[in-house]
Design an enzyme around this catalytic site. Structure first.
Site: not given
Ligand code: DOR
Length: 439
Positions: A72, A317, A321
């Site tokens: 992920h 995960d 950003h």
């Protein structure tokens, strides 16, 4: 003209060999040649000395294990390459000991087509670092309505399907997706979030959300979807995988389904194993993540579920950003944190604290994820593909902007000192990362 890459043979001398596949835990040597493990065990390097064709590494105090597999990660290519591109993401991956990385489809455009899957595969190949495996969307545009063309996507290289970032909300669509995926024997990976219950929610619902005046995100939003999906997967006899499982309830539901041999698997992230909702105090946007950080009771349950095998895999995960996505009001901040480079070093603390045995942790980083998506089972064994990680469990280092290979630095662990470092990563016998060179 193509240059021929000359790869020297490599001898890791006097290492602790840990192989979750066989349960082997012993001191010995590992000899790598021609992309495979020629010999592993006591005396495997006997009589060999460094030369032009052989590099010898003193492995005393080091662990060698199969390279890690991440189920992920978000690489942001195509579409948001200023946050991460496939090459920078894969650099971060190998710095974290990963040799296989599965990437989520919430790119721009969404990976719901052969063209995007092929682009991702091609970019991954040309980076020549860790192997990259696209996860394609379950529904077109992640909109939750119309199924994608799985036959075409599978053909182009998709290893699984998921609408990650969004939940496949409609029961009818999820049921069809599971039935359809079964014909291609791929898992459906669910981002379990009942969007009715999380509308406007910003963090876990509890004492901290009340104190901060932020709209809460109840556990039930995850539990309801996991329960429904287990019922659907059981009926469809399909492979169903829970992404970033975060609640004690979801862990219980998965354990119950597994006890009845439903083909359900689950992953947990390092941050859900290590941080609770109090981390958000001070409106810390670097701790805003989807699903949100929960409570100590959930953390305990997740650690137990990891230790007893209810949770199959650790997944990062990794969600890069840009500063502009995080240096804003809490409500405006984008959820997610990066994780590839710090995953294993962070989790070694759980081993030192006695929460999870080392072999079990390594299994959840290697065998567990391989089984979920059907990759070859990693092994440290004579003749096996030389996908390896060399770990220094004692090394101390500080997570700093200058140590991170990722283009983004959105992690609450920035500035923290960690114990345990990835010394070297090998993919098919080729050294793709060394700490010495990275420093
Ligand atoms: O925190 C998250 N960030 N969770 C997700 O499911 C999506 C991800 C992202 O893409 O940023």
């Amino acid at each position: 003209m193509l240059a021929t890459v000359f790869v020297r043979d490599l001898l890791l001398r006097d290492v602790r060999i840990l192989d979750p596949h066989s349960g082997r835990d012993e001191r010995g040597d590992v000899l790598v040649s021609g992309g495979v493990i020629r010999a592993a065990g006591k005396g495997a390097g006997h009589g060999l000395a460094p030369s032009d064709t052989l590099e010898v590494v003193d492995g005393r105090g080091r662990i060698v294990a199969p390279g890690f597999i991440d189920l992920h990660a978000h690489m942001r290519e195509p579409g948001e390459e200023w946050k991460e591109d496939i090459t920078s993401g894969l650099r971060a991956a190998v710095a974290g000991g990963f040799v296989d990385v599965c990437v989520m489809p919430n790119t721009k455009p969404v990976n719901d087509s052969r063209a995007v899957t092929e682009l991702i595969v091609a970019r991954g190949r040309s980076a020549a670092l860790a192997r990259l495996h696209p996860i394609a969307a379950v529904t077109r545009g992640l909109a939750g309505n119309e199924l994608t063309d799985l036959s075409e996507l599978r053909d182009a290289g998709a290893i699984a399907i998921s609408d990650d970032g969004r939940c496949v909300h409609k029961s009818r669509v999820m049921r069809r997706a599971l039935q359809y995926a079964r014909t291609f024997d791929v898992p459906v990976i669910q981002h379990a979030e009942d969007h009715d219950l999380t509308e406007g929610a910003e963090m876990h619902e509890g004492a901290v959300s009340t104190r901060l005046g932020l709209r809460g995100w109840p556990r039930e939003a995850e539990d309801i979807i996991v329960a429904r999906d287990c019922i659907l997967a059981e009926e469809a006899r399909s492979r169903y995988h829970v992404a970033h499982l975060s609640t004690r309830g979801a862990a219980r539901i998965v354990a119950e389904a597994k006890s009845r041999n439903v083909a359900v698997t689950a992953e947990v992230t390092p941050h859900h194993l290590l941080l609770d909702h109090e981390s958000v105090l001070g409106y810390r946007t670097d701790c805003k993540v989807n699903p949100p950080l929960r409570e100590s009771g959930d953390i305990e349950a997740l650690r137990r579920a990891l230790a007893d095998g209810t949770i199959d895999a650790i997944a990062t995960d990794h969600a890069p950003h840009a500063p502009g996505d995080k240096d804003v009001e809490f409500a405006e901040a984008r959820p997610g944190m990066i994780g590839l480079e710090i995953c294993a070093p962070l989790l070694l603390k759980l081993v030192r604290d006695g929460a999870v045995p080392l072999m079990r942790l390594l299994s959840a980083l290697t065998l567990g994820p391989a089984r979920v998506v059907g990759l070859p089972l990693p092994r440290v064994h004579d003749g096996a593909r030389a996908d390896l990680v060399l770990i220094d469990p004692e090394a101390r280092w500080r997570v700093g902007r200058d140590t991170l290979q990722s283009k983004s630095q959105n992690t609450p662990f920035l500035g923290q000192e960690l114990q345990g470092a990835i010394d070297r990563t090998l993919v098919e016998g080729r050294t793709v990362y060394t700490r010495k060179e990275a420093l």
